[in-house]
Design an enzyme around this catalytic site. Structure first.
Site, PDB file in Angstrom:
ATOM      1  N   HIS A 104       1.022  -1.459  -0.403  1.00 45.72           N
ATOM      2  CA  HIS A 104       0.315   0.184  -0.022  1.00 45.72           C
ATOM      3  C   HIS A 104       1.096   0.995  -0.226  1.00 45.72           C
ATOM      4  O   HIS A 104       0.291   2.634  -0.242  1.00 45.72           O
ATOM      5  CB  HIS A 104      -1.006  -0.074   1.308  1.00 45.72           C
ATOM      6  CG  HIS A 104       0.026  -0.127   2.731  1.00 45.72           C
ATOM      7  ND1 HIS A 104       0.522  -1.357   3.149  1.00 45.72           N
ATOM      8  CD2 HIS A 104       0.317   0.998   3.193  1.00 45.72           C
ATOM      9  CE1 HIS A 104       0.777  -0.607   4.557  1.00 45.72           C
ATOM     10  NE2 HIS A 104       0.702   1.032   4.265  1.00 45.72           N
TER      11      HIS A 104
ATOM     12  N   HIS B 125       1.364   6.750  -0.712  1.00 52.34           N
ATOM     13  CA  HIS B 125       0.888   5.865  -0.197  1.00 52.34           C
ATOM     14  C   HIS B 125      -0.868   5.986  -0.668  1.00 52.34           C
ATOM     15  O   HIS B 125      -1.292   6.925  -0.609  1.00 52.34           O
ATOM     16  CB  HIS B 125       0.248   6.934   1.257  1.00 52.34           C
ATOM     17  CG  HIS B 125      -0.112   6.153   2.303  1.00 52.34           C
ATOM     18  ND1 HIS B 125      -1.630   5.082   1.645  1.00 52.34           N
ATOM     19  CD2 HIS B 125       0.820   5.217   3.353  1.00 52.34           C
ATOM     20  CE1 HIS B 125      -1.683   4.495   3.688  1.00 52.34           C
ATOM     21  NE2 HIS B 125      -0.230   4.113   3.992  1.00 52.34           N
TER      22      HIS B 125
END
Length: 150
Positions: A59, A74
């Site tokens: 992620h 992110h």
């Protein structure tokens, strides 16, 4: 020496203050912007800058482009809780990457089904906001200039 950080995905640039996470919204990690991928079903996430891929999680990743500075991307908010579901890694931590290299393929359906935000903060670590020129809010394509340092 000026450095250009490219958009790692296609979408709409939004101010970091609009990210639904106080750590990013208050720039506690560092200054930057975010990209909303809109209705995209799948994204190919590319390296926004050349350097060493110092951290790679499904992620999120960090690329160190200078010894004392890196760029954090992110993918979504609270997507760590997906435990890698929906993310396919195309690179390995520790390797050198070039801007535009494919790093992750992201199936956004998994995040949306889990009711996670798919907004993508792009933050310059160890930087002062005054040293950055940020892209204006609005549409952006992967590879376009997102942030200029210096």
């Amino acid at each position: 020496m000026a450095v250009t950080i490219a958009a790692p995905i296609t979408g709409t640039v939004i101010p970091l203050t609009e990210v639904p996470d106080p750590v990013f919204a208050k720039a506690l990690v560092g200054p930057g912007v975010a990209i909303d991928p809109g209705v995209a079903a799948t994204l190919t996430v590319t390296a926004p800058v050349s350097g060493k891929l110092t951290s790679l999680k499904p992620h999120a990743f960090v690329i160190s482009h200078r010894p004392d500075q890196g760029v954090l991307v992110h993918l979504g908010i609270d997507t760590v809780h997906l435990k890698g579901a929906g993310f396919t890694l195309r690179a390995e931590a520790g390797q050198q990457v070039e801007a535009g290299d494919e790093l992750i393929v992201w199936d956004l359906g998994t995040a949306r089904e889990a009711e996670k935000s798919v907004v993508v903060p792009v933050v310059v670590l160890e930087a002062n906001a005054g040293d950055l020129t940020l892209a204006e809010a609005g549409p952006i394509d992967a590879g376009d200039a997102l942030i200029r340092i210096g």
